[in-house]
Write an enzyme that holds these catalytic residues in place. Structure first.
Site, mmCIF file in Angstrom:
data_model
loop_
_atom_site.group_PDB
_atom_site.id
_atom_site.type_symbol
_atom_site.label_atom_id
_atom_site.label_comp_id
_atom_site.label_asym_id
_atom_site.label_seq_id
_atom_site.Cartn_x
_atom_site.Cartn_y
_atom_site.Cartn_z
ATOM 1 N N ARG A 213 16.711 -42.117 104.357
ATOM 2 C CA ARG A 213 16.597 -42.506 102.938
ATOM 3 C C ARG A 213 15.831 -41.446 102.173
ATOM 4 O O ARG A 213 16.160 -41.109 101.033
ATOM 5 C CB ARG A 213 15.869 -43.848 102.820
ATOM 6 C CG ARG A 213 16.671 -45.003 103.315
ATOM 7 C CD ARG A 213 15.932 -46.315 103.048
ATOM 8 N NE ARG A 213 16.560 -47.372 103.810
ATOM 9 C CZ ARG A 213 15.983 -48.037 104.807
ATOM 10 N NH1 ARG A 213 14.730 -47.778 105.153
ATOM 11 N NH2 ARG A 213 16.648 -48.962 105.453
ATOM 12 N N PHE A 229 27.242 -51.697 101.372
ATOM 13 C CA PHE A 229 26.477 -52.313 102.466
ATOM 14 C C PHE A 229 24.976 -52.185 102.160
ATOM 15 O O PHE A 229 24.260 -51.382 102.766
ATOM 16 C CB PHE A 229 26.826 -51.684 103.824
ATOM 17 C CG PHE A 229 28.301 -51.594 104.121
ATOM 18 C CD1 PHE A 229 28.997 -52.716 104.553
ATOM 19 C CD2 PHE A 229 28.987 -50.403 103.954
ATOM 20 C CE1 PHE A 229 30.365 -52.642 104.835
ATOM 21 C CE2 PHE A 229 30.347 -50.318 104.227
ATOM 22 C CZ PHE A 229 31.045 -51.436 104.671
ATOM 23 N N ALA A 279 30.813 -58.692 97.238
ATOM 24 C CA ALA A 279 32.230 -58.412 97.507
ATOM 25 C C ALA A 279 32.374 -57.747 98.864
ATOM 26 O O ALA A 279 31.397 -57.262 99.455
ATOM 27 C CB ALA A 279 32.795 -57.492 96.423
ATOM 28 N N ASP A 301 26.824 -47.495 104.561
ATOM 29 C CA ASP A 301 25.947 -47.811 105.696
ATOM 30 C C ASP A 301 26.363 -49.156 106.300
ATOM 31 O O ASP A 301 25.645 -50.145 106.184
ATOM 32 C CB ASP A 301 24.484 -47.853 105.219
ATOM 33 C CG ASP A 301 23.518 -48.053 106.377
ATOM 34 O OD1 ASP A 301 23.901 -47.768 107.528
ATOM 35 O OD2 ASP A 301 22.375 -48.495 106.128
ATOM 36 N N CYS A 341 26.298 -46.933 113.029
ATOM 37 C CA CYS A 341 25.226 -47.348 113.952
ATOM 38 C C CYS A 341 25.806 -47.935 115.236
ATOM 39 O O CYS A 341 25.103 -48.622 115.967
ATOM 40 C CB CYS A 341 24.269 -48.324 113.270
ATOM 41 S SG CYS A 341 25.051 -49.848 112.751
#
Ligand code: SAH
Length: 397
Positions: A213, A229, A279, A301, A341
């Site tokens: 980040r 996400f 959504a 993400d 991930c």
């Protein structure tokens, strides 16, 4: 006293000698001494040579979790305390960082404690016992953790589905000290976030993205951003702080979006033109494509698409789909900040997916940054499974 011995089939000692900490049931020739699940056992090869020492669980495909390769190391109080001390000591610089007070203290196998996760959220610790090996030694682990870190309270979030594979039921609740409030405030790189450590995803916050980040934060200047996400809005806060003019936040969970909005307000980013859209990302990306909308930066993400090797093919289709649409939705020179991930998808494989997406999108795509998981989630060289998060920042022409 270790009374039980496990003898491996011929040749199966190889991966253990390569310091991989799991022994699967299929590698075992025989078990001697009638151990109870959760007992410490010695592992021998079929020529009676000591290989390693670990904890047995005959209920699990991963029948033995190796704790040491040193025949002289006993598995008692001192072992657990020593491993906890080691994990805590390598995070001392993080502990001293005045801008961050939430990070992973113990990262399971990669810290020599198979199946144990400990995350720190300010004065609170959240623990996950994901193996019988750590579940059996829970009381010892908790008492040493409390002694070494002096938290206000420790909360148990041992709910992950992997516990089923160990024959364990899910357990949630306070386990030591005071009970934490429903939302705990943490600091990350100087930003403040409310974290639901009792019911939120993982142990409440995606601590593994902290450094990413910060790096991503410098790409948002003057940008119209699509943040897909969202979860509790961490990337949105960094984007706003980095100068994003407008952020469209998309997540299926409306409740989560409310928390994301609160976190934005808490950092002084309320009252902006940002959008919080409940959504499905797969659908919304198509809608925006059909509208002909474009963005300067897109963050993707997603949750783990592949939980196991058998799900990799489907996961790759999912990654390709969102990344292809993401590339198409960028203005020339825009940035795609994209992650996977799924531990079962290697960085090389993820890069290959991006390659295929770029070809189909007919865009020139430059990799400008390669990202991994935060440093408090170390990767154990001999345990590739400990590397799961990878990301790329791409410039898309
Ligand atoms: N970027 C976040 C973490 C994202 S976790 C952070 O840094 O904290 C993945 C999120 O995706 C979850 O909040 C989940 O609710 C959401 N999600 C899962 N599938 C989705 C879909 N198909 N469309 C939109 N959101 C989805």
């Amino acid at each position: 006293m270790i009374t039980s011995q496990v003898v491996l089939k011929k040749g199966r000692e190889k991966s253990v000698l390569n310091r991989h900490p799991w022994i699967f049931s299929g590698s075992i020739e025989r078990v001697e001494g009638d151990p109870t699940d959760g007992d410490v056992v010695d592992v021998w090869d079929n020529r009676a040579r000591f290989v390693a020492r670990g904890i047995i669980n005959q209920n699990s495909q991963i029948t033995i979790r190796i704790l040491t390769w040193d025949q002289n190391q006993l598995i008692g109080e001192g072992f657990w305390r020593g491993r906890l001390e080691r994990a805590i000591s390598v995070r001392e610089s993080l502990a001293a960082d005045p801008l961050t007070d939430a990070y992973r203290l113990v990262h399971s196998e990669a810290d020599g404690l198979p199946g144990l996760i400990v995350d720190r959220y300010g004065p609170w610790l959240v623990v996950q016992f994901l193996s019988l090996a750590t579940e059996t030694n829970k009381a010892t682990i908790i008492s040493h953790l409390a002694d070494l870190t002096a938290p206000q309270g420790i909360f148990n979030r041992s709910e992950d589905t992997v516990r089923e594979k160990e024959g364990l039921v899910p357990v949630t609740g306070p386990i030591w000290g005071e009970v934490p409030p429903d939302l705990v405030e943490i600091n990350e790189n100087g930003f403040r976030f409310l974290v639901d450590i009792k019911m939120g995803q993982k142990t409440g916050f995606y601590l593994d993205q902290r450094e990413n980040r910060k790096i991503a934060g410098s790409y948002f200047g003057g940008a119209e951003v699509l943040n897909a996400f969202v979860y509790s809005g961490a990337f949105a806060v960094y984007a706003a702080a980095g100068g994003a003019t407008r952020i469209i936040n998309v997540d299926t969970s409306e409740a989560i979006l409310k928390l994301a909005e609160r976190n934005m307000r808490r950092n002084g980013f309320g009252g902006r033109e940002d959008v919080y859209a409940g959504a499905d990302v797969f659908e919304l990306l198509r809608t925006y494509r059909d509208y002909g909308w474009h963005f300067n930066v897109i963050v993707l993400d997603p949750p783990k698409f592949a939980a196991s090797k058998s799900q990799v093919a489907g996961a790759l289709r999912g990654y390709k789909d969102i990344n292809l649409l993401g590339m198409k939705l960028l203005h020339p020179g825009g940035y795609l900040i994209t992650f996977s991930c799924s531990g079962a998808v290697s960085p090389d494989l993820f890069q290959k997916v991006l390659f295929e997406a770029a070809v189909d999108a007919k865009r020139d795509v430059q990799i400008v940054e390669r990202l991994g998981q935060s440093l408090d989630h170390p990767v154990l060289l001999t345990f590739p499974e400990s590397q799961y998060l990878k990301g790329f920042i791409c410039r898309v022409w």
